[in-house]
Design a protein around this motif. Structure first.
Motif, PDB file in Angstrom:
ATOM      1  N   ALA A 179       0.834  -1.202   0.000  1.00 27.43           N
ATOM      2  CA  ALA A 179       0.000   0.000   0.000  1.00 27.43           C
ATOM      3  C   ALA A 179       0.870   1.253   0.000  1.00 27.43           C
ATOM      4  O   ALA A 179       0.571   2.235  -0.698  1.00 27.43           O
ATOM      5  N   CYS A 180       1.954   1.222   0.759  1.00 30.37           N
ATOM      6  CA  CYS A 180       2.888   2.352   0.776  1.00 30.37           C
ATOM      7  C   CYS A 180       3.455   2.595  -0.617  1.00 30.37           C
ATOM      8  O   CYS A 180       3.596   3.752  -1.055  1.00 30.37           O
ATOM      9  N   GLU A 181       3.781   1.506  -1.324  1.00 29.23           N
ATOM     10  CA  GLU A 181       4.337   1.625  -2.673  1.00 29.23           C
ATOM     11  C   GLU A 181       3.325   2.299  -3.616  1.00 29.23           C
ATOM     12  O   GLU A 181       3.679   3.195  -4.383  1.00 29.23           O
ATOM     13  N   ARG A 182       2.076   1.889  -3.525  1.00 27.15           N
ATOM     14  CA  ARG A 182       1.046   2.480  -4.388  1.00 27.15           C
ATOM     15  C   ARG A 182       0.803   3.941  -4.043  1.00 27.15           C
ATOM     16  O   ARG A 182       0.601   4.777  -4.921  1.00 27.15           O
ATOM     17  N   LEU A 183       0.825   4.260  -2.772  1.00 28.41           N
ATOM     18  CA  LEU A 183       0.638   5.646  -2.351  1.00 28.41           C
ATOM     19  C   LEU A 183       1.803   6.523  -2.788  1.00 28.41           C
ATOM     20  O   LEU A 183       1.621   7.669  -3.180  1.00 28.41           O
ATOM     21  N   ALA A 184       3.012   5.963  -2.718  1.00 24.89           N
ATOM     22  CA  ALA A 184       4.193   6.722  -3.131  1.00 24.89           C
ATOM     23  C   ALA A 184       4.184   6.951  -4.641  1.00 24.89           C
ATOM     24  O   ALA A 184       4.515   8.040  -5.121  1.00 24.89           O
ATOM     25  N   ALA A 185       3.796   5.919  -5.388  1.00 22.57           N
ATOM     26  CA  ALA A 185       3.784   6.034  -6.854  1.00 22.57           C
ATOM     27  C   ALA A 185       2.666   6.942  -7.343  1.00 22.57           C
ATOM     28  O   ALA A 185       2.797   7.590  -8.387  1.00 22.57           O
ATOM     29  N   GLY A 186       1.582   6.998  -6.581  1.00 17.96           N
ATOM     30  CA  GLY A 186       0.420   7.757  -7.024  1.00 17.96           C
ATOM     31  C   GLY A 186       0.407   9.212  -6.627  1.00 17.96           C
ATOM     32  O   GLY A 186      -0.496   9.954  -7.027  1.00 17.96           O
ATOM     33  N   ASN A 187       1.365   9.639  -5.827  1.00 21.28           N
ATOM     34  CA  ASN A 187       1.391  11.043  -5.395  1.00 21.28           C
ATOM     35  C   ASN A 187       2.820  11.555  -5.484  1.00 21.28           C
ATOM     36  O   ASN A 187       3.665  11.205  -4.668  1.00 21.28           O
ATOM     37  N   LYS A 188       3.071  12.376  -6.450  1.00 26.09           N
ATOM     38  CA  LYS A 188       4.420  12.898  -6.676  1.00 26.09           C
ATOM     39  C   LYS A 188       4.620  14.275  -6.053  1.00 26.09           C
ATOM     40  O   LYS A 188       5.623  14.933  -6.289  1.00 26.09           O
ATOM     41  N   LYS A 189       3.646  14.721  -5.261  1.00 25.75           N
ATOM     42  CA  LYS A 189       3.754  16.044  -4.647  1.00 25.75           C
ATOM     43  C   LYS A 189       4.950  16.093  -3.707  1.00 25.75           C
ATOM     44  O   LYS A 189       5.170  15.182  -2.909  1.00 25.75           O
ATOM     45  N   ARG A 190       5.711  17.141  -3.810  1.00 27.27           N
ATOM     46  CA  ARG A 190       6.898  17.287  -2.974  1.00 27.27           C
ATOM     47  C   ARG A 190       6.508  17.367  -1.490  1.00 27.27           C
ATOM     48  O   ARG A 190       5.573  18.075  -1.126  1.00 27.27           O
ATOM     49  N   GLY A 191       7.232  16.631  -0.679  1.00 26.33           N
ATOM     50  CA  GLY A 191       6.955  16.647   0.749  1.00 26.33           C
ATOM     51  C   GLY A 191       5.854  15.704   1.169  1.00 26.33           C
ATOM     52  O   GLY A 191       5.491  15.664   2.347  1.00 26.33           O
ATOM     53  N   PHE A 192       5.328  14.899   0.251  1.00 26.37           N
ATOM     54  CA  PHE A 192       4.281  13.927   0.589  1.00 26.37           C
ATOM     55  C   PHE A 192       4.924  12.555   0.805  1.00 26.37           C
ATOM     56  O   PHE A 192       5.774  12.130   0.028  1.00 26.37           O
ATOM     57  N   TYR A 193       4.484  11.869   1.860  1.00 22.67           N
ATOM     58  CA  TYR A 193       4.999  10.537   2.170  1.00 22.67           C
ATOM     59  C   TYR A 193       3.828   9.595   2.445  1.00 22.67           C
ATOM     60  O   TYR A 193       2.789  10.025   2.964  1.00 22.67           O
TER      61      TYR A 193
END
Length: 393
Positions: free
Chosen positions: A149-163
């Motif tokens: 789930a972390c991988e999908r969230l990371a790949a789906g949001n490229k906004k700077r400062g988002f984790y």
């Protein structure tokens, strides 16, 4: 009368305590009372300083302490037996699982009283999960699903400062409070069942701790980040999930986050209680008893706990808080299988050594120089030190 209070990342705790003191002083105007906030380290050091030199190093009349400190300071003679201070104390008024945090090993005498408690949990943003077509019931079921789930969230949001996930405290580092459930997921623990040996170096414990490090190693969880939860939009926009114990979706707090139990197949959930104790050498034990009675009254402990999103320990107040809590079903699930860290003489030192190893691992990960061999070596050294101390008792 002086009260030592444990410091906290949520300043609402101290505002609530001041209100509690003000109401007590209004009821007992002849009792002069003050409090001082101490970190765990300074509290520990001050208690031992008083033990070594009671004439020149002061101690408070009332002390707030983690439940796992009760045994060591009771055995050292620093805590008064509760029955002699608070005549109205009835253990039956508290959940049974809290008792072990109030009595020393092989004893039935209470030396501290449960005040408030918290349980590590995971908090997620439903909107971010909907965007990535994630379901908390299935995608946070165990650690493997959580990492996916972390991988999908990371790949789906490229906004700077988002984790994908953040730590829900001020330190921004890895610590034992969230590491232990990962160890339990693997069938490991800090001690053997008979509490005679440390098991930090066993494969189950090492694998569980490595699981815990994995989100940081993969870049999903930033370490030593400035993003600290205060309920504001900056924090909420910075992540999709939070490791915490009373952070975003705790009882009494409004938030875009929702709570779920920590991922994993374990059959028990970690719960920490924080207790009140009276100093055995206090000249104000009568006044201490009056304050304990006041602070532990149902209305007072309920309102105090609600101020910073934790649970009161008194059984009736706890049940009412569960009824009113947002996500009450999840909290009931967590508290249906509570497990507390051992209240044994050696545990505070063992926790300190584990936190030290995790601190060093956090630094190495942040500096991108982490090596599993270094971490394993530190765990083995910690196990040796703990085993040596166990052999002395």
């Amino acid at each position: 009368m002086l009260i030592w209070l444990l410091s906290d990342c949520d300043t609402n705790k101290f505002a609530a305590f001041k209100n509690l003191l003000n109401s007590f002083s209004a009821q007992y105007p002849d009792i002069k009372v003050d409090f001082r906030a101490l970190t765990r380290r300074s509290m520990w050091q001050n208690l031992f300083a008083h033990l070594r030199d009671s004439k020149h190093r002061e101690s408070a009349d009332i002390i707030e302490l983690p439940h796992s400190w009760t045994a060591v300071f009771a055995k050292l003679g620093l805590l008064a037996e509760i029955g002699g201070v608070l005549e109205s104390f009835t253990p039956a008024g508290y959940p049974d699982f809290l008792k072990k945090g109030c009595v020393p090993e092989e004893s039935e005498m209470f030396f501290s009283v449960p005040w408030w408690m918290e349980a590590p949990a995971l908090f997620y943003r439903p909107d971010e999960f909907r965007k990535r077509k994630l379901c908390p019931e299935t995608d946070l079921l165990d650690w493997e699903h959580f990492l996916a789930a972390c991988e999908r969230l990371a790949a789906g949001n490229k906004k700077r400062g988002f984790y994908p996930v953040l730590q829900g405290d001020v330190t921004g580092r890895l610590g034992s409070s969230h590491a232990l459930p990962c160890v339990w997921n693997r069938g490991g623990d800090l001690f053997s069942e008979d509490l005679n040996r440390c098991t930090l170096g066993k494969d189950e414990a090492v694998k569980g701790l490595q699981d815990y490090l994995e989100p940081a190693l993969r870049g999903y969880l930033p370490l030593f980040s400035e993003a600290v939860f205060e309920g504001g939009p900056f924090y909420e926009e910075s992540c999709a999930m939070v490791f915490g114990s009373r952070a975003p979706a705790s009882p009494g707090k409004k938030s875009v986050f929702r709570s779920v139990r920590l991922p994993g197949p374990r059959k028990k959930e970690l719960v920490y209680s924080y207790n009140l104790a009276a100093a055995s050498g206090s000249p104000n034990l009568k006044e201490a008893g009056l304050f304990l009675k006041w602070a532990l009254a149902a209305d007072n402990c309920r309102s105090f706990a609600a101020a910073f999103g934790v649970f009161p320990c008194l059984k009736a107040a706890f049940e009412e808080t569960l009824e009113d809590a947002r996500g009450g079903r999840v909290w009931r699930e967590i508290f249906s299988a509570p497990a507390m860290t051992p209240n044994i003489t050696i545990y505070p030192t063992a926790q300190l050594l584990l936190d030290k190893a995790l601190w060093h691992a956090s630094l190495r990960i942040a500096r991108q120089v982490y090596a599993r061999e270094d971490f394993l070596r530190e765990l083995i050294i910690a196990q040796g030190e703990i085993d040596y101390l166990l052999s002395l008792y």
